[in-house]
Scaffold this motif. Structure first.
Motif, PDB file in Angstrom:
ATOM      1  N   LYS A 196      27.737   1.381 -26.088  1.00  0.00           N
ATOM      2  CA  LYS A 196      26.919   2.623 -25.287  1.00  0.00           C
ATOM      3  C   LYS A 196      25.918   3.230 -25.268  1.00  0.00           C
ATOM      4  O   LYS A 196      25.133   3.159 -24.697  1.00  0.00           O
ATOM      5  CB  LYS A 196      27.838   3.778 -26.180  1.00  0.00           C
ATOM      6  N   ALA A 197      24.802   2.710 -26.708  1.00  0.00           N
ATOM      7  CA  ALA A 197      23.496   2.768 -26.772  1.00  0.00           C
ATOM      8  C   ALA A 197      22.575   1.946 -25.696  1.00  0.00           C
ATOM      9  O   ALA A 197      22.305   2.275 -25.402  1.00  0.00           O
ATOM     10  CB  ALA A 197      22.911   2.079 -28.237  1.00  0.00           C
ATOM     11  N   SER A 198      23.531   0.213 -25.244  1.00  0.00           N
ATOM     12  CA  SER A 198      23.071  -0.214 -24.234  1.00  0.00           C
ATOM     13  C   SER A 198      23.087   0.602 -22.771  1.00  0.00           C
ATOM     14  O   SER A 198      22.504   0.751 -21.751  1.00  0.00           O
ATOM     15  CB  SER A 198      23.239  -1.400 -24.089  1.00  0.00           C
ATOM     16  N   TYR A 199      24.886   1.170 -22.681  1.00  0.00           N
ATOM     17  CA  TYR A 199      24.451   1.883 -21.407  1.00  0.00           C
ATOM     18  C   TYR A 199      24.138   3.215 -21.209  1.00  0.00           C
ATOM     19  O   TYR A 199      23.291   3.538 -19.933  1.00  0.00           O
ATOM     20  CB  TYR A 199      25.957   2.512 -21.433  1.00  0.00           C
ATOM     21  N   LEU A 200      23.787   3.704 -22.707  1.00  0.00           N
ATOM     22  CA  LEU A 200      22.347   4.964 -22.310  1.00  0.00           C
ATOM     23  C   LEU A 200      20.788   4.273 -21.997  1.00  0.00           C
ATOM     24  O   LEU A 200      20.295   5.720 -21.115  1.00  0.00           O
ATOM     25  CB  LEU A 200      22.398   5.775 -23.347  1.00  0.00           C
ATOM     26  N   HIS A 201      20.459   3.467 -22.405  1.00  0.00           N
ATOM     27  CA  HIS A 201      19.862   2.771 -22.441  1.00  0.00           C
ATOM     28  C   HIS A 201      19.207   2.536 -20.590  1.00  0.00           C
ATOM     29  O   HIS A 201      18.502   2.600 -19.722  1.00  0.00           O
ATOM     30  CB  HIS A 201      19.277   1.070 -22.931  1.00  0.00           C
ATOM     31  N   ASP A 202      20.226   2.046 -20.296  1.00  0.00           N
ATOM     32  CA  ASP A 202      20.880   1.280 -18.961  1.00  0.00           C
ATOM     33  C   ASP A 202      20.392   2.334 -17.952  1.00  0.00           C
ATOM     34  O   ASP A 202      19.548   1.644 -16.637  1.00  0.00           O
ATOM     35  CB  ASP A 202      21.564   0.441 -18.244  1.00  0.00           C
ATOM     36  N   THR A 230      28.154   2.744  -9.924  1.00  0.00           N
ATOM     37  CA  THR A 230      28.490   1.924 -10.489  1.00  0.00           C
ATOM     38  C   THR A 230      27.203   0.751 -10.070  1.00  0.00           C
ATOM     39  O   THR A 230      27.825  -0.322 -11.450  1.00  0.00           O
ATOM     40  CB  THR A 230      29.479   1.275  -9.438  1.00  0.00           C
ATOM     41  N   MET A 231      26.664   0.574  -9.996  1.00  0.00           N
ATOM     42  CA  MET A 231      25.167   0.306 -10.809  1.00  0.00           C
ATOM     43  C   MET A 231      24.841  -0.348 -12.066  1.00  0.00           C
ATOM     44  O   MET A 231      24.344  -0.783 -12.839  1.00  0.00           O
ATOM     45  CB  MET A 231      24.311  -0.260  -9.825  1.00  0.00           C
ATOM     46  N   VAL A 232      25.023   1.190 -12.840  1.00  0.00           N
ATOM     47  CA  VAL A 232      24.459   1.394 -14.107  1.00  0.00           C
ATOM     48  C   VAL A 232      25.929   0.651 -15.104  1.00  0.00           C
ATOM     49  O   VAL A 232      26.799   0.731 -14.494  1.00  0.00           O
ATOM     50  CB  VAL A 232      24.746   2.972 -14.422  1.00  0.00           C
ATOM     51  N   ASN A 233      26.036  -0.127 -16.021  1.00  0.00           N
ATOM     52  CA  ASN A 233      26.360  -0.393 -17.052  1.00  0.00           C
ATOM     53  C   ASN A 233      27.226   0.765 -17.618  1.00  0.00           C
ATOM     54  O   ASN A 233      26.335   1.246 -17.675  1.00  0.00           O
ATOM     55  CB  ASN A 233      25.446  -1.151 -18.129  1.00  0.00           C
ATOM     56  N   GLY A 234      28.373   0.410 -18.160  1.00  0.00           N
ATOM     57  CA  GLY A 234      29.065   1.213 -18.837  1.00  0.00           C
ATOM     58  C   GLY A 234      30.006   2.729 -17.526  1.00  0.00           C
ATOM     59  O   GLY A 234      30.516   2.683 -18.434  1.00  0.00           O
ATOM     60  N   ILE A 235      29.448   2.388 -16.445  1.00  0.00           N
ATOM     61  CA  ILE A 235      29.591   3.409 -15.478  1.00  0.00           C
ATOM     62  C   ILE A 235      30.793   2.730 -14.307  1.00  0.00           C
ATOM     63  O   ILE A 235      30.003   1.387 -13.629  1.00  0.00           O
ATOM     64  CB  ILE A 235      28.503   4.435 -14.898  1.00  0.00           C
ATOM     65  N   GLY A 236      31.424   3.268 -14.113  1.00  0.00           N
ATOM     66  CA  GLY A 236      32.841   2.721 -12.951  1.00  0.00           C
ATOM     67  C   GLY A 236      33.366   3.415 -11.964  1.00  0.00           C
ATOM     68  O   GLY A 236      32.763   4.315 -12.579  1.00  0.00           O
TER      69      GLY A 236
END
Length: 351
Positions: A196-202, A230-236
């Motif tokens: 999730k930390a990587s998702y927030l940073h992305d 949907t280009m953001v990691n963790g968001i579909g």
């Protein structure tokens, strides 16, 4: 008559001198005479046929009509020329997407449309009061909360979100620069996993690089917004649908991957099997252009039928399923649907 015949050869001489150099004599004289005849014919035809002189003017008129500075004048002219109140194309084209459900009168229009379009849905509308909406300070904050709530029950999600906001210094300080300044170890200490930390940073990085912005998100149409988020990691897809309904209050969003909405459609139309996401569009086409509101009533329906016993979702949850293309995993974890489905009360609250 003799004077007239003698004057005719003299009149073309100035033209022949300008067309052919003085060195040419003899045979070139024939050429000179032929060129003078051609120029006469050309000038005569030019004087008789006027349309060629008007051709260069047409592109200029087109440029004036399509010039950016003339758009407002063109709209005013169209408004004046439209007859009997018929809508003008110049008025409808600038509208990027439908008005949000929080716009005055839009929710009432949605309920009126759904009541007349679907008699079965009208029965639910008569049972439940109309929904009201929750708001967020910025789309960026809503997306951050969206990621933090993934796969968490309400209590755990609220706790982590509260700690995250405190770590940033308040909701008004939750901006891309602040999020990027938090390292994974700091986030892990408040309960945020490394993924999730990587998702927030992305997400914060795409904001900082200008790929996303609050103003762009608000003004984008649904299709473009879906593509960009949907280009953001963790968001579909499921996450985007929930964000569009919950935070942006878009009126015509059908979360085809939401198990609660699919179960509601199955119950409403008495279907033998749970409809697949690919079937949802056809089954719910009559709800257009207010499928977001109809989805809210599907959540109410499964609660009323007791389906919430296995898929209860918490009041303020804005959580999403795991990176979203995984509906099969969502179905295998029906006992944990409180962590996987959007709480209808998080999107709309009955007030």
């Amino acid at each position: 008559m003799g004077e007239q015949s003698s004057s005719q050869p003299q009149s073309p001489q100035p033209e022949t001198q300008t067309l052919i150099p003085p060195q040419s004599n003899g045979a070139s004289g024939d050429i000179v005479s032929s060129t003078t005849i051609d120029t006469r014919r050309i000038t005569e035809l030019g004087n008789v046929s006027s349309p060629p002189s008007k051709i260069p003017l047409r592109p200029r008129k087109i440029r004036k009509l399509t010039h950016d500075g003339e758009d407002a004048k063109a709209e005013e002219d169209n408004n004046k020329t439209t007859a009997k109140g018929k809508p003008s194309r110049a008025i409808t084209v600038p509208r990027i997407h439908a008005r949000p459900l929080t716009y005055e009168g839009e929710l009432e229009a949605a309920i009126h449309h759904l009541r007349s379009a679907d008699p079965l849905l009208a029965e639910l509308i008569d049972v439940y009061p109309p929904p009201s909406f929750e708001s967020f300070p910025t789309p960026f904050l809503a997306l951050i909360r969206n990621i933090l709530y993934q796969q968490l029950a309400a209590k755990a999600g609220n706790s982590i979100y509260t700690r995250f906001v405190a770590l940033c210094g308040g909701e008004h300080v939750v901006v891309p620069e602040t999020v990027l300044a938090l390292d994974p170890q700091q986030l892990r200490q408040i309960g945020v996993s490394g993924r999730k930390a990587s998702y927030l940073h992305d997400l914060a990085r795409k904001y900082q690089n200008g790929i996303l912005s609050d103003s762009a998100i608000v003004s984008m149409d649904d299709k473009s917004l879906f593509t960009m988020l949907t280009m953001v990691n963790g968001i579909g897809s499921w996450s985007v649908h929930m964000f569009m309904i919950n935070s942006l209050h878009r009126p015509d969003v059908l979360p085809v991957n939401d198990l609660g909405v699919r179960k509601g459609v199955q119950m409403l139309y008495n279907l033998e099997e749970l409809p697949r996401p690919s079937q949802m569009e056809q089954l719910c086409v009559k709800w257009r252009p207010y499928r977001s509101v109809a989805s809210w009533y599907m959540w109410r329906l499964i609660e009323a039928k007791g389906a919430s016993a296995t898929s209860t979702v918490s009041r303020s949850v804005m959580s999403l399923p795991p990176p979203l293309d995984d509906i099969q995993q969502q179905e295998h974890q029906q006992q944990q649907q409180s962590q996987q489905l959007l709480d209808p009360m998080s999107v709309f609250s009955i007030g």
